[in-house]
Design a protein around this motif. Sequence first.
Motif, mmCIF file in Angstrom:
data_model
loop_
_atom_site.group_PDB
_atom_site.id
_atom_site.type_symbol
_atom_site.label_atom_id
_atom_site.label_comp_id
_atom_site.label_asym_id
_atom_site.label_seq_id
_atom_site.Cartn_x
_atom_site.Cartn_y
_atom_site.Cartn_z
ATOM 1 N N PHE A 246 0.871 -1.166 0.000
ATOM 2 C CA PHE A 246 0.000 0.000 0.000
ATOM 3 C C PHE A 246 0.911 1.220 0.000
ATOM 4 O O PHE A 246 2.105 1.124 0.261
ATOM 5 C CB PHE A 246 -0.963 0.009 1.197
ATOM 6 N N GLY A 247 0.350 2.370 -0.295
ATOM 7 C CA GLY A 247 1.138 3.601 -0.306
ATOM 8 C C GLY A 247 0.559 4.625 0.648
ATOM 9 O O GLY A 247 -0.642 4.644 0.897
ATOM 10 N N ILE A 248 1.431 5.454 1.169
ATOM 11 C CA ILE A 248 0.994 6.563 2.026
ATOM 12 C C ILE A 248 1.583 7.853 1.470
ATOM 13 O O ILE A 248 2.728 7.879 1.015
ATOM 14 C CB ILE A 248 1.372 6.359 3.511
ATOM 15 N N ARG A 249 0.782 8.890 1.500
ATOM 16 C CA ARG A 249 1.193 10.199 0.995
ATOM 17 C C ARG A 249 0.576 11.265 1.891
ATOM 18 O O ARG A 249 -0.552 11.091 2.373
ATOM 19 C CB ARG A 249 0.691 10.377 -0.427
ATOM 20 N N MET A 250 1.304 12.354 2.110
ATOM 21 C CA MET A 250 0.808 13.456 2.933
ATOM 22 C C MET A 250 0.971 14.771 2.180
ATOM 23 O O MET A 250 2.011 15.004 1.552
ATOM 24 C CB MET A 250 1.563 13.511 4.257
ATOM 25 N N LEU A 251 -0.049 15.597 2.261
ATOM 26 C CA LEU A 251 -0.041 16.886 1.578
ATOM 27 C C LEU A 251 -0.408 17.983 2.571
ATOM 28 O O LEU A 251 -1.228 17.768 3.469
ATOM 29 C CB LEU A 251 -1.070 16.880 0.440
ATOM 30 N N TRP B 97 -4.940 23.219 5.655
ATOM 31 C CA TRP B 97 -5.307 21.799 5.688
ATOM 32 C C TRP B 97 -4.087 20.896 5.592
ATOM 33 O O TRP B 97 -3.092 21.257 4.971
ATOM 34 C CB TRP B 97 -6.198 21.451 4.488
ATOM 35 N N ILE B 98 -4.193 19.731 6.202
ATOM 36 C CA ILE B 98 -3.293 18.627 5.859
ATOM 37 C C ILE B 98 -4.171 17.489 5.356
ATOM 38 O O ILE B 98 -5.336 17.362 5.740
ATOM 39 C CB ILE B 98 -2.408 18.146 7.028
ATOM 40 N N ARG B 99 -3.599 16.695 4.480
ATOM 41 C CA ARG B 99 -4.320 15.553 3.906
ATOM 42 C C ARG B 99 -3.395 14.354 3.973
ATOM 43 O O ARG B 99 -2.221 14.449 3.620
ATOM 44 C CB ARG B 99 -4.700 15.854 2.463
ATOM 45 N N VAL B 100 -3.936 13.226 4.431
ATOM 46 C CA VAL B 100 -3.199 11.964 4.467
ATOM 47 C C VAL B 100 -3.956 10.982 3.589
ATOM 48 O O VAL B 100 -5.167 10.803 3.739
ATOM 49 C CB VAL B 100 -3.076 11.421 5.912
ATOM 50 N N LEU C 283 -7.446 17.267 7.867
ATOM 51 C CA LEU C 283 -7.588 17.982 9.126
ATOM 52 C C LEU C 283 -7.316 19.456 8.869
ATOM 53 O O LEU C 283 -6.361 19.801 8.165
ATOM 54 C CB LEU C 283 -6.606 17.465 10.177
ATOM 55 N N ARG C 284 -8.144 20.292 9.436
ATOM 56 C CA ARG C 284 -7.942 21.734 9.338
ATOM 57 C C ARG C 284 -6.814 22.131 10.284
ATOM 58 O O ARG C 284 -6.713 21.620 11.402
ATOM 59 C CB ARG C 284 -9.236 22.444 9.736
#
Length: 164
Positions: free
Chosen positions: A96-101, A106-109, A159-160
């Motif tokens: 599987f892959g994980i990425r964070m922005l 905002w943050i996005r996982v 998450l804000r």
Amino acid sequence: MAGRGASEQPQRVTIAAAAWPSAAADEAAVKALDLVGDPSVEEVRLTSRPESASTARRLAVSVLRQWSLPQLSDTVELLVSELVGNAVRHTGARTFGIRMLHRRGWIRVEVRDPSRALPCLLPVRELDVSGRGLFLVDKLSDRWGVDLQPRGKTTWFELRVLDR
């Protein structure tokens, strides 16, 4: 006298440990990102095993430290565990892959796997021992969802954050 010294020593150890966790944690964070990859730069692929959840959590917390957002660590750790757990348990995938922005406010996982089977948000009762993963994601994140890809899906949460 021996009893008094024994009770003082743990306090000194606790105080000493509290004085340096930032530097040690920063070093551990950099090491984890160097060894495994940085999910804020590109998707990091991990083997689909239960042990990989701890690696994914460590990477996520390391990225949060880089972004100066350690206050989100507990929530992100829990939600990453839930998304990774679903990918490992329910997809039959090898990886599987994980990425964070991080974008303003905002943050996005994201957790990507090769299965196109959609996760289900189930009603949760007090005595349930499983099936709480997406319930937690739904309650603790500001937004979450699933994006179908040509080969697989990406399950994500956002998450804000307060920008300085």
